[in-house]
Design a protein around this motif. Structure first.
Motif, PDB file in Angstrom:
ATOM      1  N   ALA A 101      97.720 -24.488 -55.448  1.00  0.00           N
ATOM      2  CA  ALA A 101      98.859 -25.114 -54.769  1.00  0.00           C
ATOM      3  C   ALA A 101      98.480 -25.523 -53.345  1.00  0.00           C
ATOM      4  N   LYS A 102      97.756 -24.660 -52.666  1.00  0.00           N
ATOM      5  CA  LYS A 102      97.336 -24.974 -51.294  1.00  0.00           C
ATOM      6  C   LYS A 102      96.397 -26.181 -51.275  1.00  0.00           C
ATOM      7  N   GLU A 103      95.460 -26.203 -52.213  1.00  0.00           N
ATOM      8  CA  GLU A 103      94.517 -27.325 -52.276  1.00  0.00           C
ATOM      9  C   GLU A 103      95.230 -28.624 -52.662  1.00  0.00           C
ATOM     10  N   LEU A 104      96.210 -28.534 -53.573  1.00  0.00           N
ATOM     11  CA  LEU A 104      96.991 -29.713 -53.952  1.00  0.00           C
ATOM     12  C   LEU A 104      97.810 -30.243 -52.777  1.00  0.00           C
ATOM     13  N   ARG A 105      98.360 -29.328 -51.969  1.00  0.00           N
ATOM     14  CA  ARG A 105      99.158 -29.720 -50.817  1.00  0.00           C
ATOM     15  C   ARG A 105      98.334 -30.592 -49.867  1.00  0.00           C
ATOM     16  N   VAL A 106      97.070 -30.209 -49.675  1.00  0.00           N
ATOM     17  CA  VAL A 106      96.194 -30.969 -48.784  1.00  0.00           C
ATOM     18  C   VAL A 106      95.742 -32.273 -49.442  1.00  0.00           C
ATOM     19  N   ALA A 107      95.326 -32.203 -50.714  1.00  0.00           N
ATOM     20  CA  ALA A 107      94.780 -33.375 -51.398  1.00  0.00           C
ATOM     21  C   ALA A 107      95.836 -34.451 -51.643  1.00  0.00           C
ATOM     22  N   CYS A 108      97.071 -34.044 -51.933  1.00  0.00           N
ATOM     23  CA  CYS A 108      98.127 -35.005 -52.258  1.00  0.00           C
ATOM     24  C   CYS A 108      99.013 -35.346 -51.065  1.00  0.00           C
ATOM     25  N   ALA A 109      98.897 -34.597 -49.993  1.00  0.00           N
ATOM     26  CA  ALA A 109      99.748 -34.770 -48.813  1.00  0.00           C
ATOM     27  C   ALA A 109     101.217 -34.689 -49.189  1.00  0.00           C
ATOM     28  N   SER A 110     101.544 -33.697 -50.018  1.00  0.00           N
ATOM     29  CA  SER A 110     102.933 -33.488 -50.417  1.00  0.00           C
ATOM     30  C   SER A 110     103.179 -31.998 -50.595  1.00  0.00           C
ATOM     31  N   SER A 111     104.438 -31.629 -50.723  1.00  0.00           N
ATOM     32  CA  SER A 111     104.761 -30.201 -50.803  1.00  0.00           C
ATOM     33  C   SER A 111     104.488 -29.655 -52.202  1.00  0.00           C
ATOM     34  N   THR A 112     104.188 -28.361 -52.262  1.00  0.00           N
ATOM     35  CA  THR A 112     103.915 -27.673 -53.523  1.00  0.00           C
ATOM     36  C   THR A 112     104.684 -26.362 -53.537  1.00  0.00           C
ATOM     37  N   SER A 113     104.852 -25.817 -54.744  1.00  0.00           N
ATOM     38  CA  SER A 113     105.464 -24.492 -54.867  1.00  0.00           C
ATOM     39  C   SER A 113     104.888 -23.793 -56.084  1.00  0.00           C
ATOM     40  N   VAL A 114     104.908 -22.469 -56.047  1.00  0.00           N
ATOM     41  CA  VAL A 114     104.462 -21.641 -57.168  1.00  0.00           C
ATOM     42  C   VAL A 114     105.677 -20.853 -57.627  1.00  0.00           C
ATOM     43  N   ASP A 115     106.097 -21.066 -58.881  1.00  0.00           N
ATOM     44  CA  ASP A 115     107.305 -20.445 -59.416  1.00  0.00           C
ATOM     45  C   ASP A 115     107.012 -19.764 -60.744  1.00  0.00           C
ATOM     46  N   PRO A 116     107.700 -18.640 -61.042  1.00  0.00           N
ATOM     47  CA  PRO A 116     107.537 -18.023 -62.360  1.00  0.00           C
ATOM     48  C   PRO A 116     108.166 -18.905 -63.438  1.00  0.00           C
ATOM     49  N   VAL A 117     107.556 -18.915 -64.633  1.00  0.00           N
ATOM     50  CA  VAL A 117     108.088 -19.668 -65.760  1.00  0.00           C
ATOM     51  C   VAL A 117     109.110 -18.779 -66.461  1.00  0.00           C
ATOM     52  N   THR A 122     103.890 -16.051 -67.020  1.00  0.00           N
ATOM     53  CA  THR A 122     103.018 -16.940 -66.264  1.00  0.00           C
ATOM     54  C   THR A 122     103.794 -17.595 -65.126  1.00  0.00           C
ATOM     55  N   VAL A 123     103.064 -18.304 -64.288  1.00  0.00           N
ATOM     56  CA  VAL A 123     103.688 -19.067 -63.207  1.00  0.00           C
ATOM     57  C   VAL A 123     103.305 -20.531 -63.365  1.00  0.00           C
ATOM     58  N   SER A 124     104.073 -21.393 -62.693  1.00  0.00           N
ATOM     59  CA  SER A 124     103.755 -22.814 -62.701  1.00  0.00           C
ATOM     60  C   SER A 124     103.578 -23.278 -61.265  1.00  0.00           C
ATOM     61  N   VAL A 125     102.748 -24.289 -61.108  1.00  0.00           N
ATOM     62  CA  VAL A 125     102.535 -24.908 -59.803  1.00  0.00           C
ATOM     63  C   VAL A 125     103.213 -26.269 -59.855  1.00  0.00           C
ATOM     64  N   LEU A 126     104.080 -26.530 -58.884  1.00  0.00           N
ATOM     65  CA  LEU A 126     104.835 -27.772 -58.820  1.00  0.00           C
ATOM     66  C   LEU A 126     104.395 -28.553 -57.588  1.00  0.00           C
ATOM     67  N   VAL A 127     104.134 -29.844 -57.766  1.00  0.00           N
ATOM     68  CA  VAL A 127     103.736 -30.698 -56.644  1.00  0.00           C
ATOM     69  C   VAL A 127     104.553 -31.986 -56.714  1.00  0.00           C
ATOM     70  N   GLN A 128     104.960 -32.496 -55.572  1.00  0.00           N
ATOM     71  CA  GLN A 128     105.751 -33.728 -55.534  1.00  0.00           C
ATOM     72  C   GLN A 128     104.879 -34.918 -55.890  1.00  0.00           C
ATOM     73  N   GLY A 129     105.464 -35.839 -56.662  1.00  0.00           N
ATOM     74  CA  GLY A 129     104.785 -37.082 -57.011  1.00  0.00           C
ATOM     75  C   GLY A 129     104.045 -36.997 -58.336  1.00  0.00           C
ATOM     76  N   HIS A 130     103.553 -38.141 -58.762  1.00  0.00           N
ATOM     77  CA  HIS A 130     102.779 -38.250 -60.013  1.00  0.00           C
ATOM     78  C   HIS A 130     101.318 -37.990 -59.666  1.00  0.00           C
ATOM     79  N   GLN A 131     100.885 -36.741 -59.800  1.00  0.00           N
ATOM     80  CA  GLN A 131      99.573 -36.317 -59.300  1.00  0.00           C
ATOM     81  C   GLN A 131      98.635 -35.859 -60.423  1.00  0.00           C
ATOM     82  N   VAL A 132      98.693 -36.502 -61.582  1.00  0.00           N
ATOM     83  CA  VAL A 132      97.896 -36.068 -62.734  1.00  0.00           C
ATOM     84  C   VAL A 132      96.398 -36.202 -62.461  1.00  0.00           C
TER      85      VAL A 132
END
Length: 160
Positions: A101-117, A122-132
């Motif tokens: 999530a931290k690396e995605l935040r820097v690479a995508c320049a958008s916010s991220t979050s780590v939430d339980p499923v 397990t947990v999921s990582v959420l990032v703003q935008g279409h970042q496939v």
């Protein structure tokens, strides 16, 4: 060692009790003394069970029956036109969700979050935008092959 190869035709295998028990039917066992090697190999491969061995650094290897588990990457719309990319199933491959999530935040320049499923351990990582593409590249850099990534686009937007 067991003299299973036919001396007259090396393409044939002598049928003994081990071969019979594992690969031949009772009718074939009674009728045959030799069987073609390629047909025995084909039967052996048909009866084998697919297993997967996962080796994650710092953990003992895990052997599972079946195909290797996939990491799900889902792009979906949230609140109107907002698109988010969610990734789930990272723990199996030893990927730390918080560091991803931290690396995605820097690479995508958008916010991220780590939430339980909900309903899973397990947990999921959420990032703003279409970042496939960025998500795929970062997971590949961490040793996860592309063929183990299952991408689902529910956003209806074109990929970047």
């Amino acid at each position: 060692r067991h003299n299973l190869v036919d001396t007259r035709n090396p393409r044939n295998i002598r049928v003994d009790h081990l071969v019979c028990d594992g690969l031949l039917t009772k009718d074939e066992t009674a009728k045959l003394t030799f069987y073609p090697r390629d047909k025995l190999q084909q039967r052996l491969q048909e009866r084998m069970i697919l297993c997967t061995r996962l080796t994650v650094p710092g953990n003992p290897p895990v052997v599972r029956q079946g195909r290797p588990p996939t990491i799900d990457i889902v792009c979906e719309k949230k609140m109107g036109n907002k698109v988010v990319t969610r990734v789930m199933g990272l723990e199996v491959y030893g990927v730390d969700p918080a560091s991803l999530a931290k690396e995605l935040r820097v690479a995508c320049a958008s916010s991220t979050s780590v939430d339980p499923v909900p309903g899973k351990k397990t947990v999921s990582v959420l990032v703003q935008g279409h970042q496939v593409k960025i998500m795929t590249r970062l997971l590949n850099d961490r040793g996860v092959p592309t063929d183990l990534l299952k991408v689902t686009d529910k956003s209806g937007k074109a990929k970047k």
